[in-house]
Motif scaffolding. Structure first.
Motif, mmCIF file in Angstrom:
data_model
loop_
_atom_site.group_PDB
_atom_site.id
_atom_site.type_symbol
_atom_site.label_atom_id
_atom_site.label_comp_id
_atom_site.label_asym_id
_atom_site.label_seq_id
_atom_site.Cartn_x
_atom_site.Cartn_y
_atom_site.Cartn_z
ATOM 1 N N LYS A 160 0.854 -1.195 0.000
ATOM 2 C CA LYS A 160 0.000 0.000 0.000
ATOM 3 C C LYS A 160 0.890 1.244 0.000
ATOM 4 O O LYS A 160 1.739 1.419 0.855
ATOM 5 C CB LYS A 160 -0.908 -0.004 1.228
ATOM 6 C CG LYS A 160 -1.875 1.143 1.254
ATOM 7 C CD LYS A 160 -3.306 0.642 1.222
ATOM 8 C CE LYS A 160 -4.283 1.786 1.345
ATOM 9 N NZ LYS A 160 -4.762 2.247 0.054
ATOM 10 N N VAL A 202 -1.308 3.703 7.684
ATOM 11 C CA VAL A 202 -1.863 2.592 6.899
ATOM 12 C C VAL A 202 -1.024 2.283 5.648
ATOM 13 O O VAL A 202 -1.306 1.326 4.942
ATOM 14 C CB VAL A 202 -3.333 2.862 6.485
ATOM 15 C CG1 VAL A 202 -4.205 3.047 7.708
ATOM 16 C CG2 VAL A 202 -3.436 4.057 5.565
ATOM 17 N N TYR A 203 -0.005 3.077 5.376
ATOM 18 C CA TYR A 203 0.798 2.902 4.168
ATOM 19 C C TYR A 203 2.140 2.240 4.467
ATOM 20 O O TYR A 203 2.760 2.501 5.493
ATOM 21 C CB TYR A 203 1.038 4.254 3.490
ATOM 22 C CG TYR A 203 -0.228 4.861 2.936
ATOM 23 C CD1 TYR A 203 -0.768 4.408 1.739
ATOM 24 C CD2 TYR A 203 -0.888 5.873 3.623
ATOM 25 C CE1 TYR A 203 -1.934 4.957 1.230
ATOM 26 C CE2 TYR A 203 -2.058 6.429 3.119
ATOM 27 C CZ TYR A 203 -2.569 5.961 1.920
ATOM 28 O OH TYR A 203 -3.719 6.496 1.417
#
Length: 147
Positions: free
Chosen positions: A2, A43-44
């Motif tokens: 991601k 979240v990355y």
């Protein structure tokens, strides 16, 4: 993996064109600088900083964000477009990135149509850039570094 790429693109949209190619068929979120300020980057797995070149440097807002976002444990890279690609214009932002506890995985750059200042009077430089060759190299950069 991601990935988020925070960007500023000139009125010609050179940088955005390259980023669109990079994001196509990959798990990459493209975030304008204004969107990045309210984004949760935890979240990355990877974060990219992208800009056209302004007075031999990245956009000031992108450089500032690179020092403010927690990059700990993330893969980080740079992307830029410029009229004449003869030096590493990302040197300043890369120094900021390398000062953090992250893995700097490199940078991608290519020429982009430029009509700033004197170049406007002569019709611009790098008129047909970015082009398919640049886009192919952009896809290769993502494939080789974010898998």
């Amino acid at each position: 993996m991601k990935t988020a790429i925070i960007y500023v693109s000139s009125h010609h949209g050179n940088t955005k064109k390259v980023l669109d190619v990079m994001a196509y068929s990959n798990d990459i979120d493209l975030l304008k600088i204004s969107e990045a300020k309210k984004t949760d980057f935890s979240v990355y797995d990877a974060i990219g900083f992208a800009s056209g070149i302004y007075f031999h440097k990245f956009h000031k807002g992108i450089e500032k964000l690179a020092s403010e976002i927690d990059l700990t444990g993330k893969k980080v890279f740079t992307v830029y477009t410029c009229g004449i690609n003869y030096i590493n214009y990302a040197r300043g932002i890369q120094k900021t990135i390398r000062s953090q506890d992250c893995e700097f995985i490199g940078g991608f750059s290519c020429r982009g149509y430029d009509t700033y200042g004197f170049f406007e009077k002569i019709g611009g430089i790098a008129k047909n850039h970015p082009n398919e060759k640049d886009f192919r190299k952009a896809r290769e950069f993502i494939k080789n570094n974010l898998r």
